[in-house]
Scaffold this motif. Structure first.
Motif, PDB file in Angstrom:
ATOM      1  N   VAL A   1       0.865  -1.182   0.000  1.00 22.27           N
ATOM      2  CA  VAL A   1       0.000   0.000   0.000  1.00 22.27           C
ATOM      3  C   VAL A   1       0.899   1.229   0.000  1.00 22.27           C
ATOM      4  CG1 VAL A   1      -1.830   1.250   1.179  1.00 22.27           C
ATOM      5  CG2 VAL A   1      -1.799  -1.259   1.202  1.00 22.27           C
ATOM      6  N   GLY A   2       0.919   1.941  -1.119  1.00 22.19           N
ATOM      7  CA  GLY A   2       1.741   3.141  -1.257  1.00 22.19           C
ATOM      8  C   GLY A   2       2.844   2.947  -2.281  1.00 22.19           C
ATOM      9  N   ALA A   3       2.901   3.861  -3.258  1.00 22.08           N
ATOM     10  CA  ALA A   3       3.934   3.804  -4.298  1.00 22.08           C
ATOM     11  C   ALA A   3       4.914   4.952  -4.146  1.00 22.08           C
ATOM     12  CB  ALA A   3       3.300   3.830  -5.689  1.00 22.08           C
ATOM     13  N   GLY A   4       5.238   5.278  -2.887  1.00 15.59           N
ATOM     14  CA  GLY A   4       6.313   6.228  -2.624  1.00 15.59           C
ATOM     15  C   GLY A   4       7.651   5.515  -2.657  1.00 15.59           C
ATOM     16  N   ILE A   5       8.639   6.095  -1.996  1.00 14.13           N
ATOM     17  CA  ILE A   5       9.988   5.537  -2.040  1.00 14.13           C
ATOM     18  C   ILE A   5      10.032   4.141  -1.430  1.00 14.13           C
ATOM     19  CG2 ILE A   5      12.356   5.832  -1.191  1.00 14.13           C
ATOM     20  CD1 ILE A   5      11.767   8.911  -1.343  1.00 14.13           C
ATOM     21  N   ALA A   6       9.464   3.981  -0.229  1.00 11.68           N
ATOM     22  CA  ALA A   6       9.487   2.672   0.431  1.00 11.68           C
ATOM     23  C   ALA A   6       8.718   1.633  -0.371  1.00 11.68           C
ATOM     24  CB  ALA A   6       8.915   2.791   1.840  1.00 11.68           C
TER      25      ALA A   6
ATOM     26  N   LEU B   1      14.553   9.758  -8.257  1.00 10.50           N
ATOM     27  CA  LEU B   1      14.629   8.569  -7.414  1.00 10.50           C
ATOM     28  C   LEU B   1      13.437   7.648  -7.652  1.00 10.50           C
ATOM     29  CD1 LEU B   1      15.940   6.945  -5.142  1.00 10.50           C
ATOM     30  CD2 LEU B   1      14.744   8.413  -3.511  1.00 10.50           C
ATOM     31  N   LEU B   2      12.237   8.204  -7.652  1.00 13.24           N
ATOM     32  CA  LEU B   2      11.049   7.371  -7.829  1.00 13.24           C
ATOM     33  C   LEU B   2      11.002   6.735  -9.214  1.00 13.24           C
ATOM     34  CD1 LEU B   2       8.378   9.537  -6.004  1.00 13.24           C
ATOM     35  CD2 LEU B   2       9.092   7.228  -5.376  1.00 13.24           C
ATOM     36  N   GLU B   3      11.384   7.483 -10.232  1.00 12.91           N
ATOM     37  CA  GLU B   3      11.382   6.919 -11.583  1.00 12.91           C
ATOM     38  C   GLU B   3      12.422   5.810 -11.713  1.00 12.91           C
ATOM     39  OE1 GLU B   3      11.919  10.335 -14.016  1.00 12.91           O
ATOM     40  OE2 GLU B   3       9.882  11.092 -13.649  1.00 12.91           O
ATOM     41  N   ALA B   4      13.575   5.983 -11.069  1.00 12.75           N
ATOM     42  CA  ALA B   4      14.604   4.937 -11.103  1.00 12.75           C
ATOM     43  C   ALA B   4      14.118   3.667 -10.413  1.00 12.75           C
ATOM     44  CB  ALA B   4      15.883   5.438 -10.439  1.00 12.75           C
ATOM     45  N   LEU B   5      13.407   3.817  -9.297  1.00 12.10           N
ATOM     46  CA  LEU B   5      12.898   2.647  -8.584  1.00 12.10           C
ATOM     47  C   LEU B   5      11.769   1.965  -9.345  1.00 12.10           C
ATOM     48  CD1 LEU B   5      12.846   4.101  -4.959  1.00 12.10           C
ATOM     49  CD2 LEU B   5      14.373   2.301  -5.805  1.00 12.10           C
TER      50      LEU B   5
ATOM     51  N   ARG C   1      -6.141 -10.882  -0.768  1.00 12.45           N
ATOM     52  CA  ARG C   1      -5.370 -11.821   0.039  1.00 12.45           C
ATOM     53  C   ARG C   1      -3.924 -11.867  -0.435  1.00 12.45           C
ATOM     54  NH1 ARG C   1      -7.946 -15.345   3.246  1.00 12.45           N
ATOM     55  NH2 ARG C   1      -6.232 -16.849   3.016  1.00 12.45           N
ATOM     56  N   ALA C   2      -3.003 -11.972   0.521  1.00 15.35           N
ATOM     57  CA  ALA C   2      -1.568 -12.063   0.208  1.00 15.35           C
ATOM     58  C   ALA C   2      -0.847 -12.645   1.409  1.00 15.35           C
ATOM     59  CB  ALA C   2      -1.004 -10.690  -0.141  1.00 15.35           C
ATOM     60  N   ASP C   3       0.351 -13.155   1.175  1.00 19.34           N
ATOM     61  CA  ASP C   3       1.165 -13.682   2.275  1.00 19.34           C
ATOM     62  C   ASP C   3       1.636 -12.576   3.203  1.00 19.34           C
ATOM     63  OD1 ASP C   3       1.125 -16.437   1.431  1.00 19.34           O
ATOM     64  OD2 ASP C   3       2.504 -15.870  -0.174  1.00 19.34           O
ATOM     65  N   VAL C   4       1.899 -11.388   2.626  1.00 18.07           N
ATOM     66  CA  VAL C   4       2.401 -10.258   3.401  1.00 18.07           C
ATOM     67  C   VAL C   4       1.718  -8.993   2.905  1.00 18.07           C
ATOM     68  CG1 VAL C   4       4.421  -8.848   3.965  1.00 18.07           C
ATOM     69  CG2 VAL C   4       4.665 -11.328   3.794  1.00 18.07           C
ATOM     70  N   VAL C   5       1.310  -8.140   3.841  1.00 15.77           N
ATOM     71  CA  VAL C   5       0.806  -6.802   3.521  1.00 15.77           C
ATOM     72  C   VAL C   5       1.849  -5.793   3.976  1.00 15.77           C
ATOM     73  CG1 VAL C   5      -0.952  -5.064   3.993  1.00 15.77           C
ATOM     74  CG2 VAL C   5      -1.614  -7.461   3.692  1.00 15.77           C
ATOM     75  N   ILE C   6       2.306  -4.954   3.061  1.00 15.24           N
ATOM     76  CA  ILE C   6       3.340  -3.966   3.355  1.00 15.24           C
ATOM     77  C   ILE C   6       2.697  -2.589   3.391  1.00 15.24           C
ATOM     78  CG2 ILE C   6       5.494  -2.926   2.557  1.00 15.24           C
ATOM     79  CD1 ILE C   6       6.135  -5.626   1.207  1.00 15.24           C
ATOM     80  N   ALA C   7       2.686  -1.999   4.577  1.00 20.27           N
ATOM     81  CA  ALA C   7       2.103  -0.664   4.754  1.00 20.27           C
ATOM     82  C   ALA C   7       3.198   0.366   4.516  1.00 20.27           C
ATOM     83  CB  ALA C   7       1.524  -0.517   6.153  1.00 20.27           C
ATOM     84  N   ALA C   8       3.181   0.947   3.323  1.00 26.54           N
ATOM     85  CA  ALA C   8       4.130   1.998   2.949  1.00 26.54           C
ATOM     86  C   ALA C   8       3.350   3.247   2.583  1.00 26.54           C
ATOM     87  CB  ALA C   8       5.004   1.530   1.783  1.00 26.54           C
ATOM     88  N   ASP C   9       2.294   3.507   3.357  1.00 34.78           N
ATOM     89  CA  ASP C   9       1.352   4.567   3.019  1.00 34.78           C
ATOM     90  C   ASP C   9       1.578   5.848   3.799  1.00 34.78           C
ATOM     91  OD1 ASP C   9       0.559   3.004   5.201  1.00 34.78           O
ATOM     92  OD2 ASP C   9      -1.573   3.302   4.880  1.00 34.78           O
ATOM     93  N   GLY C  10       2.830   6.103   4.207  1.00 34.81           N
ATOM     94  CA  GLY C  10       3.213   7.415   4.689  1.00 34.81           C
ATOM     95  C   GLY C  10       2.949   7.659   6.161  1.00 34.81           C
TER      96      GLY C  10
ATOM     97  N   LEU D   1       3.120   8.759 -10.550  1.00 41.84           N
ATOM     98  CA  LEU D   1       4.253   9.255  -9.775  1.00 41.84           C
ATOM     99  C   LEU D   1       4.271  10.779  -9.844  1.00 41.84           C
ATOM    100  CD1 LEU D   1       7.093   6.806 -10.919  1.00 41.84           C
ATOM    101  CD2 LEU D   1       5.857   6.762  -8.751  1.00 41.84           C
ATOM    102  N   PRO D   2       4.801  11.460  -8.813  1.00 45.58           N
ATOM    103  CA  PRO D   2       4.818  12.932  -8.839  1.00 45.58           C
ATOM    104  C   PRO D   2       5.668  13.459  -9.986  1.00 45.58           C
ATOM    105  CG  PRO D   2       6.155  12.091  -7.029  1.00 45.58           C
ATOM    106  CD  PRO D   2       5.415  10.917  -7.577  1.00 45.58           C
ATOM    107  N   GLY D   3       5.227  14.579 -10.547  1.00 49.55           N
ATOM    108  CA  GLY D   3       5.962  15.176 -11.656  1.00 49.55           C
ATOM    109  C   GLY D   3       6.972  16.212 -11.230  1.00 49.55           C
ATOM    110  N   SER D   4       7.062  16.493  -9.938  1.00 55.33           N
ATOM    111  CA  SER D   4       8.033  17.460  -9.434  1.00 55.33           C
ATOM    112  C   SER D   4       8.399  17.069  -8.019  1.00 55.33           C
ATOM    113  CB  SER D   4       7.457  18.887  -9.465  1.00 55.33           C
ATOM    114  OG  SER D   4       6.314  18.969  -8.634  1.00 55.33           O
ATOM    115  N   GLY D   5       9.441  17.705  -7.483  1.00 56.94           N
ATOM    116  CA  GLY D   5       9.843  17.404  -6.117  1.00 56.94           C
ATOM    117  C   GLY D   5      11.191  18.007  -5.809  1.00 56.94           C
ATOM    118  N   THR D   6      11.456  18.167  -4.535  1.00 59.14           N
ATOM    119  CA  THR D   6      12.708  18.762  -4.098  1.00 59.14           C
ATOM    120  C   THR D   6      13.800  17.699  -3.977  1.00 59.14           C
ATOM    121  OG1 THR D   6      11.936  18.572  -1.814  1.00 59.14           O
ATOM    122  CG2 THR D   6      11.555  20.665  -2.914  1.00 59.14           C
TER     123      THR D   6
END
Length: 364
Positions: free
Chosen positions: A8-13, A100-104, A127-136, A37-42
């Motif tokens: 859950v979450g398509a940020g860096i993590a 960074l996000l585009e490279a990942l 359903r999944a074996d693992v749920v990864i909470a990467a939602d900020g 993915l964001p089109g800008s960022g610092t």
């Protein structure tokens, strides 16, 4: 082991974990509330350990090509005199968030990321074996698992990008506020400002800040959108009389998007694992930005989780290993960033603070 994961979450993590798990032979779905993915960022600081994590994920070369190497930084007073030279023995890379996000994400097959897919809670997930909470930092999944909510730091941040190159990394500390300047690339400068919340509130009450005070309703009044729209006015007032590099950046704000937000961190957590749900990145250890470690720790989380899942015979053992390896460091980083946020925006005893920092830098 191999298995299935819902992220859950398509940020860096989240994108880093997805990339690593796909390479390890896992079945992966990523659910992201935004449409792309964001089109800008610092700029984000990539310390050597984060660069090594990117190499493990196969994205190191791309990030190096799109980033700027920067040895050390200088800590300054508002008049431009130096408090300390920092980090001369370590070289960081400054990489735009978009790079960074585009490279990942560049190895993720089409359809892996499900855009426009907000998640209300665990019960709504496939359903999944693992749920990864990467939602900020405001993670709904974390709140559902342990009721830990973000706590305010008592500071707000403005940040953005302006035209023109920056020759060095500087952070200027004054009473109740700081201003940072870093290179973004050869043509643009990344900047950030951190201010005590009560200083901004003084503008709302019309009392001013003691430094370039406003009159009447003042530039700090209104919604976050209104504050963003008046960022130039606010920052000009708050940083009036600071050294020329700060004045130059603020003078170039017109027409440039400005991010404004209240700052929070996550209280110490008893675990990063709740059943088959595991917390990554800001969901686990959202922290003040002052250490420049948020993106680095997210990458280290992802690599540690992927390696644990690849090596262990079952998911439970892997998640226990990840928690044991990452939680203590994450809690320590949150605490250190909170303390630095307080120290760098202190209003009292600033001369003693600066002397302590200068002395520590000479012996580090």
């Amino acid at each position: 082991m191999r298995g299935s994961a819902v992220i859950v979450g398509a940020g860096i993590a989240g994108t880093a974990a997805a990339r690593g798990l796909l390479r390890a032979g896992w079945s992966v779905q990523v659910l992201e509330r935004n449409g792309s993915l964001p089109g800008s960022g610092t700029a984000l600081a990539m310390w050597p350990e984060a660069t090594r994590a990117l190499d493990v994920l196969g994205a190191g070369a791309t990030v190096r090509a799109g980033s700027v190497e920067q040895p050390g930084a200088r800590l300054l007073r508002p008049d431009g005199s130096e408090i300390a030279a920092l980090g001369g023995g370590r070289t960081a890379r400054l990489v735009p968030r978009t790079v960074l996000l585009e490279a990942l994400a560049d190895e993720l097959p089409p359809g892996i990321i499900h855009w426009n897919s907000p998640v209300a809670g665990l019960e709504t997930l496939p359903r999944a074996d693992v749920v990864i909470a990467a939602d900020g930092i405001s993670s709904r999944l974390r709140t559902g698992c342990c009721a830990a909510r973000p706590r305010p730091l008592g500071t707000v941040a403005f940040r953005g990008v302006v035209p023109g190159p920056a020759a060095e990394v500087t952070e200027t500390w004054g009473p109740g506020r700081l201003f940072g300047i870093t290179p973004l690339d050869g043509q643009n400068t990344n900047w950030f400002a951190c201010i005590r919340s009560e200083d901004l509130a003084l503008f709302r009450s019309g009392q001013g800040s003691g430094q370039g005070a406003g009159q009447g309703s003042g530039p700090g009044e209104g919604s976050p959108e209104e504050v963003r729209g008046r960022a130039g006015e606010i920052l000009t007032s708050l940083y009036r009389g600071w050294h020329p590099a700060v004045v130059r950046v603020i003078g170039n704000l017109e027409g440039s998007p400005v991010d404004y937000r209240e700052l929070f961190d996550i209280p110490r957590l008893p675990s990063y694992v709740f059943g088959r749900t595991v917390l990554l990145g800001d969901a686990a250890h959202g922290m003040a930005p002052n250490l420049g470690r948020g993106a680095c720790e997210a990458l280290l989380d992802a690599v540690a989780l992927v390696e644990a899942l690849a090596k262990a015979s079952d998911a439970d053992a892997a998640l226990r290993a990840y928690d044991a390896g990452r939680r203590r460091r994450g809690n320590r980083m949150v605490r250190a960033a909170r303390l630095l946020n307080r120290a760098s925006t202190a209003k009292r005893f600033t001369a003693a603070r600066n002397l302590a920092v200068s002395t520590a830098a000479r012996f580090s």
